[in-house]
Scaffold this active site. Structure first.
Site, mmCIF file in Angstrom:
data_model
loop_
_atom_site.group_PDB
_atom_site.id
_atom_site.type_symbol
_atom_site.label_atom_id
_atom_site.label_comp_id
_atom_site.label_asym_id
_atom_site.label_seq_id
_atom_site.Cartn_x
_atom_site.Cartn_y
_atom_site.Cartn_z
ATOM 1 N N ASP A 84 0.853 -1.192 0.000
ATOM 2 C CA ASP A 84 0.000 0.000 0.000
ATOM 3 C C ASP A 84 0.891 1.244 0.000
ATOM 4 O OD1 ASP A 84 -3.022 0.844 0.617
ATOM 5 O OD2 ASP A 84 -1.678 2.202 1.693
ATOM 6 N N ILE A 85 0.575 2.191 -0.866
ATOM 7 C CA ILE A 85 1.356 3.430 -0.932
ATOM 8 C C ILE A 85 0.983 4.315 0.258
ATOM 9 C CG2 ILE A 85 1.796 5.516 -2.292
ATOM 10 C CD1 ILE A 85 1.175 3.874 -4.788
ATOM 11 N N GLU A 145 -4.857 2.550 -4.048
ATOM 12 C CA GLU A 145 -3.398 2.560 -3.958
ATOM 13 C C GLU A 145 -2.851 1.255 -3.395
ATOM 14 O OE1 GLU A 145 -4.887 4.665 -0.172
ATOM 15 O OE2 GLU A 145 -5.538 4.326 -2.232
#
Length: 315
Positions: free
Chosen positions: A193-194, A236
């Site tokens: 996950d960003i 994301e």
């Protein structure tokens, strides 16, 4: 000697003429119009491999003005009564003359409206047209194959990152999971996950956010092996299937990706983009969903423990 005497003196010539002429048909039937013999031209015209002996003549030749088949018979050779007959199911017409002889009928017909050269020319034109249609059909089929391939690619690919989409990942993951379970091979799943992605969108705009997603997608694709399956899982969040990879190798992969992304100045502002990752390896109790859930729980721990890190499920 006149011409008729000359013809009568050469019956073999007459026989050969009727057998090989391209425009004349000669048919001999019994009193019920059952074919007893015919010349080769009728066989060629009907596109049959052998003479239609034993067949009803009305199945092959149709009167133009009546549904009921009958022949108009010339009672005397000097009084010829012409009759137009059509080869059934075609537009081929013959002007026919019928003569009665010994409880049989002799039908001689001459084709109307075509000569042999015209027939050959028509066949040539038809073949050319068929060839053109065949080429056009082949071209259309090739275009359809390309279009179908494009549709298939679009249906399984995330348009922004060019990675597999979630639906395609789920389809392939099911196959890979079953294979790993049957053969006892190691299998790892990484959820990524960003970090602070909303901050990127809010601060720099959605175009910058898209650039971050695209850059990370390329990084994942380049660092994965051919047999690996990286996918955009949603927003994301990303997921990677790693067949024949144990926990230690999956952690090394995740750390490598994390460090490569952090080393890039994607936004050209000096602000670095980081990721959090959760890693889980297949165990004997796992179902397909449980393995992904364990990787997701490890990702959640990475987020709550400060982000920009890799966490292994169970540690």
């Amino acid at each position: 000697m006149d011409i008729y005497a000359a013809i009568a003196g050469h019956p073999e010539i007459v026989r050969v003429f009727f057998e090989h002429t391209g425009t004349t048909i000669v048919v001999l039937t019994d009193e019920k119009y059952t074919i007893a013999d015919c010349n080769a031209n009728l066989t060629r015209t009907l596109y049959v491999p052998e003479k239609p002996v034993g067949r009803f003549l009305g199945d092959l030749l149709c009167p133009l003005e009546s549904d009921q088949f009958s022949l108009i018979v010339s009672k005397q050779d000097q009084t010829l009564l012409p009759q137009i007959l059509r080869i059934c199911y075609t537009e081929i017409l013959y002007r026919c003359y019928t003569f009665a002889s010994d409880e049989a009928y002799l039908v001689i017909g001459d084709r109307l409206g075509s000569t042999d050269n015209e027939i050959l020319e028509s066949m040539s034109l038809l073949n050319n047209e068929l060839s053109s249609l065949s080429r056009e059909l082949s071209r259309k089929n090739r275009e359809l194959e390309v279009a179908n391939a494009k549709i298939s690619e679009l249906s399984r690919t995330d348009p922004l990152t060019k990675l597999a989409n979630r639906r395609y990942f789920s389809e392939r993951y099911s196959e890979f999971f079953s294979l790993a379970r049957r053969q006892g091979h190691p299998l790892s799943v990484v959820m990524l996950d960003i970090d602070f992605f909303k901050h990127v969108n809010d601060t720099y705009g959605h175009a910058a956010g898209d650039k971050v997603l695209q850059t990370f997608g390329e990084l994942l694709q380049n660092d994965c092996r051919e047999e690996d399956l990286p996918a955009r899982f949603g927003g994301e969040e990303f997921i990677v299937y790693l067949p024949h990879v144990d926990i230690q190798q999956a952690v090394a992969f995740s750390e490598r990706v994390r460090q490569k992304l952090m080393a890039q100045d994607i936004l050209q502002t000096g602000e670095r983009i980081t990721i959090s990752a959760g890693v889980a390896g297949l165990n004997t109790q796992d179902s397909q969903d449980e393995l992904i859930n364990r990787a997701d729980k490890a990702l959640y721990r990475a987020k709550t423990e400060g982000r920009n890190r890799v966490v292994v499920d169970g540690e």
